[in-house]
Design a protein around this motif. Structure first.
Motif, short mmCIF file in Angstrom:
data_model
loop_
_atom_site.label_atom_id
_atom_site.label_comp_id
_atom_site.label_asym_id
_atom_site.label_seq_id
_atom_site.Cartn_x
_atom_site.Cartn_y
_atom_site.Cartn_z
N LEU A 1 0.84 -1.21 0.00
CA LEU A 1 0.00 0.00 0.00
C LEU A 1 0.87 1.25 0.00
N VAL A 2 1.90 1.25 0.86
CA VAL A 2 2.80 2.41 0.95
C VAL A 2 3.49 2.62 -0.40
N ALA A 3 3.96 1.52 -1.00
CA ALA A 3 4.67 1.63 -2.28
C ALA A 3 3.75 2.20 -3.36
N VAL A 4 2.50 1.71 -3.41
CA VAL A 4 1.57 2.18 -4.45
C VAL A 4 1.23 3.65 -4.22
N PHE A 5 1.05 4.04 -2.95
CA PHE A 5 0.80 5.45 -2.64
C PHE A 5 1.96 6.30 -3.15
N LEU A 6 3.18 5.88 -2.83
CA LEU A 6 4.35 6.67 -3.24
C LEU A 6 4.48 6.74 -4.76
N VAL A 7 4.18 5.61 -5.42
CA VAL A 7 4.31 5.58 -6.88
C VAL A 7 3.47 6.68 -7.52
N PHE A 8 2.25 6.88 -7.01
CA PHE A 8 1.40 7.89 -7.64
C PHE A 8 1.59 9.27 -7.03
N PHE A 9 2.16 9.32 -5.82
CA PHE A 9 2.38 10.61 -5.17
C PHE A 9 3.60 11.30 -5.79
N LEU A 10 4.65 10.55 -6.06
CA LEU A 10 5.88 11.13 -6.59
C LEU A 10 5.76 11.35 -8.09
N ASP A 11 6.27 12.49 -8.56
CA ASP A 11 6.23 12.71 -10.00
C ASP A 11 7.58 13.28 -10.46
N VAL B 1 7.98 0.00 -10.85
CA VAL B 1 7.99 -0.07 -9.38
C VAL B 1 6.71 -0.75 -8.88
N MET B 2 5.56 -0.33 -9.45
CA MET B 2 4.29 -0.87 -8.98
C MET B 2 4.19 -2.37 -9.24
N LEU B 3 4.55 -2.79 -10.45
CA LEU B 3 4.42 -4.21 -10.79
C LEU B 3 5.40 -5.06 -10.00
N LEU B 4 6.62 -4.54 -9.80
CA LEU B 4 7.59 -5.32 -9.03
C LEU B 4 7.14 -5.47 -7.59
N SER B 5 6.62 -4.39 -6.98
CA SER B 5 6.24 -4.53 -5.58
C SER B 5 5.02 -5.45 -5.43
N ALA B 6 4.08 -5.35 -6.39
CA ALA B 6 2.93 -6.26 -6.33
C ALA B 6 3.41 -7.70 -6.51
N TYR B 7 4.37 -7.90 -7.42
CA TYR B 7 4.88 -9.24 -7.67
C TYR B 7 5.59 -9.79 -6.43
N LEU B 8 6.34 -8.90 -5.74
CA LEU B 8 7.05 -9.33 -4.54
C LEU B 8 6.09 -9.89 -3.49
N LEU B 9 4.93 -9.25 -3.35
CA LEU B 9 3.96 -9.72 -2.36
C LEU B 9 3.49 -11.13 -2.70
N THR B 10 3.06 -11.33 -3.96
CA THR B 10 2.49 -12.63 -4.30
C THR B 10 3.57 -13.69 -4.50
N ALA B 11 4.82 -13.27 -4.72
CA ALA B 11 5.89 -14.26 -4.89
C ALA B 11 6.37 -14.78 -3.54
N ILE C 1 -1.65 -8.40 -8.01
CA ILE C 1 -2.26 -7.09 -7.78
C ILE C 1 -1.84 -6.11 -8.86
N GLY C 2 -0.62 -6.31 -9.40
CA GLY C 2 -0.11 -5.41 -10.44
C GLY C 2 -1.05 -5.30 -11.61
N VAL C 3 -1.73 -6.39 -11.96
CA VAL C 3 -2.64 -6.34 -13.11
C VAL C 3 -3.84 -5.44 -12.80
N ILE C 4 -4.34 -5.53 -11.54
CA ILE C 4 -5.50 -4.71 -11.17
C ILE C 4 -5.11 -3.24 -11.07
N LEU C 5 -3.93 -2.98 -10.51
CA LEU C 5 -3.49 -1.58 -10.38
C LEU C 5 -2.93 -1.05 -11.68
N GLY C 6 -2.58 -1.92 -12.60
CA GLY C 6 -1.92 -1.52 -13.83
C GLY C 6 -2.85 -0.86 -14.83
N PRO C 7 -2.34 -0.59 -16.03
CA PRO C 7 -3.11 0.18 -17.01
C PRO C 7 -4.47 -0.43 -17.36
N THR C 8 -4.57 -1.75 -17.42
CA THR C 8 -5.84 -2.35 -17.86
C THR C 8 -6.73 -2.79 -16.69
#
Lengths: 272, 179
Positions: A30-40, A118-128, B75-82
């Protein structure tokens, strides 16, 4: 053929990250996803990516597995980068034929790229690093506080558990149906569209009928054994926070705060 | 929520997961998955209950099972572009499901439900696509909506046909879904 493996992306292991409580890991995501969209800012997002890669090494996940996480969006990512690169108005940098690459386009595509990675890697880390069962328990426990607002957290966990149980059964059934139809001369792979629609009839209908028949039987069985929705229930393996969880949560908050300060202060390569 | 709602929703999620993996290659190269059929049939048969089925389906993906089209998951798929399209499944399960129940599961209600759910799926899908990829809305629509409209209308029509057959077959099999 159809293949839905029910351990999903989980890679069994015994690393520090594997042993964290699933709730800690959820919160970190959650923190990572918040930061991903907060930082530009490209540099800030770069720091974040570095942090995620560090956790990946702690989890003992090989860099080649990154591909696994990024594969789903490669096509759309490339498309977006091209759109960003060539169609963002701004200060011209390079001109290739009719196309212009602008400074803004370059920065925008960099930001989009880093954000997604960043978002996909952190989400992947959780499920991996967490098995689907653990994640279900974690989810149930995290949703519990919302129970007072009417969120049926126990039922959600039960639905997940039942669906997990039935996916292999239904997969097998679908394969059997396809084989049965093919042995009767059905051809799922060629011919016109209306034929294809006709092919789906003898596949989808029995699949649904069987699924709902099983559902009916399960409902009768559970009712007969006195299953009550919302009755208090124990767990085979209760979740427990340990010292490393508290440490991790503390680090999370610290890092998030640092990034927020960094952005609001506006300093440290503010140009990007 | 009753036990039956829980179990039917769970089985709908499992069926959706399986159907999303069955892809029929089309001449144009775009794979034609059966995922949307599960979404529509869930709405037609279960009404509002299909909302929980779709929520469960999304959560199955979120906990890492490869249940989305092309065996994607996480979760990446849900949060991702699609991901917006997937969230659209859940919301349309709620709203279109309500329409179907309100019109007593008749044909007119189901047709309206298809239109409404496509609108919901496209809107949420476009917003998330535009936001995650920093695209203007017009470009997001050109990439993520326009090419799919004819296929989706066709899929909706086929789903309506399937639903009539299914309801007959279910009552022959003695399964009562809403009672």
């Amino acid at each position: 053929m159809i293949n839905v493996n029910t351990i999903g992306q989980y890679i069994p292991g015994n690393s520090l990250i594997h042993r964290l409580d699933p709730r800690t890991k959820f919160f970190t995501l959650l923190v990572a996803v918040f930061l991903v969209f907060f930082l530009d800012n490209l540099v800030h997002l770069g720091f974040l990516l570095f942090g995620v890669i560090l956790v990946t090494f702690l989890a003992g996940i090989k860099p080649k597995m990154f591909w696994q996480a990024l594969k789903p969006v490669v096509f759309i990512l490339v498309l977006a980068l091209i759109l960003q690169l060539f169609f963002t108005p701004g200060e011209k940098l390079i001109t290739i034929g009719p196309f212009k690459i602008t400074r803004e386009g370059l920065i925008n595509s960099g930001i989009v790229f880093l954000r997604l990675v960043v978002m996909l890697l952190s989400a992947y880390l959780l499920t991996a690093t967490t098995s689907p069962t653990e994640l279900t328990h974690g989810l149930e426990s995290l949703l519990k506080p919302f129970g007072r607002f009417g969120l049926p957290y126990g039922e959600i966990a039960l639905m997940l558990t039942i669906a997990l149980r039935f996916i292999p059964t239904l997969t097998e059934e679908a394969e059997r149906l396809i084989k049965a139809q093919e042995s009767r001369g059905a051809d799922f792979y060629t011919r016109g569209l209306s034929k294809k629609a006709q092919m789906m009839l003898p596949l989808i209908i029995p699949l649904f009928i069987n699924a709902f028949k099983r559902a009916d039987e399960l409902a009768v069985a559970m009712e007969a054994r006195g299953y009550r929705i919302g009755a208090p229930r124990g767990k085979l393996k209760p979740l427990k926070f340990t010292a490393k969880d508290y440490l991790f949560l503390f680090l999370n908050l610290l890092i998030a705060m640092l990034f927020v300060i960094l952005k609001l202060w506006g300093g440290f390569p503010a140009k990007f | 929520m009753t036990i039956r709602t829980v179990i039917y929703a769970a089985l709908l999620a499992a069926v959706t997961a399986v159907l999303a993996q069955i892809a029929i290659p089309l001449p144009g190269g775009v794979p034609f998955t059966l995922q949307v059929f599960a979404v529509f049939l869930g709405i037609f048969l279960l009404g509002k209950k299909s909302f929980w089925g779709m929520v469960t389906y999304l959560l199955l993906g979120a906990v890492g099972l490869p249940v989305f089209a092309q065996a994607r998951g996480g979760i990446g798929v849900i949060l991702g572009p699609t991901g917006g399209y997937l969230l659209g499944f859940a919301l349309s399960g709620l709203i279109a499901g309500y329409i179907v129940e309100f019109t007593n599961f008749n044909l007119r209600g189901k047709i309206l439900a298809v239109v409404v759910s496509l609108l919901i799926i496209y809107s949420l899908g476009t917003i998330q696509l535009a936001y995650v990829l920093k695209l203007p809305l017009s470009k997001a629509i050109a990439v993520g909506v326009t090419p799919f409209i004819p296929w989706d209308i066709l899929k909706g029509a086929i789903a309506l046909l399937l639903a009539t057959h299914l309801q007959k077959a279910l009552s022959t099999a003695g399964v009562k879904l809403n009672g």
